[in-house]
Design an enzyme around this catalytic site. Structure first.
Site, short mmCIF file in Angstrom:
data_model
loop_
_atom_site.label_atom_id
_atom_site.label_comp_id
_atom_site.label_asym_id
_atom_site.label_seq_id
_atom_site.Cartn_x
_atom_site.Cartn_y
_atom_site.Cartn_z
N CYS A 76 -19.07 -10.10 4.73
CA CYS A 76 -17.62 -10.31 4.56
C CYS A 76 -17.26 -10.40 3.07
CB CYS A 76 -17.24 -11.60 5.30
SG CYS A 76 -15.61 -12.24 4.93
N CYS A 91 -15.39 -13.58 2.10
CA CYS A 91 -16.33 -14.71 2.12
C CYS A 91 -17.10 -14.77 0.81
CB CYS A 91 -17.31 -14.59 3.28
SG CYS A 91 -16.54 -14.61 4.91
#
Length: 136
Positions: free
Chosen positions: A63, A66
């Site tokens: 991600c 993230c």
């Protein structure tokens, strides 16, 4: 475990905490300066019971947002009184499902053992710090 069992467990933990406070013991452990990597539901429950406030970052290695949030999460671990935990949703799918995580990054804030705030997406360090400050 059903809701009644959860409520009884929470009550028992709060009773123990109040007894420690009454006896002059420290009410919670000092939060570590680095994020704690959670390895399952029991580990997260233990963290939420041990620390007054726990910011939990549900993330995935693949991600991009993230990865952008990671240095902020690390800085919060070092600079706030809250414990900071990280949950890899790929390795802990059941835990992510248990807390209704449908997208990453999702951050949950636990205070006194209960999930009290949810934030989805990348947030600034200031926003997250202000969120934590409301509970510590």
């Amino acid at each position: 475990m059903n809701d009644t069992d959860d409520i009884e467990r929470i009550r028992a933990e709060k009773r123990e905490r109040l007894e420690r406070e009454r006896d002059g013991a420290d009410s919670a452990a000092a939060a570590p300066d680095e994020p704690i990597h959670v390895d399952g539901p029991d580990h997260l429950a233990d963290l939420a019971a041990t620390y007054d406030a726990v910011l939990v970052d549900f993330y995935a290695d693949w991600c991009g947002p993230c990865q952008m949030l990671e240095p902020i999460v690390e800085s919060l671990a070092a600079s706030t009184p809250a414990a900071v935990a990280k949950v890899d949703i790929d390795a802990n799918q059941e835990l992510a499902s248990q807390y209704g995580v449908r997208g990453v990054p999702t951050l949950l804030l636990f205070a006194d053992g209960d999930a009290v705030e949810r934030v989805v997406g990348v947030q600034s360090e200031e926003q997250l710090s202000d969120l934590i400050d409301g509970y510590v």
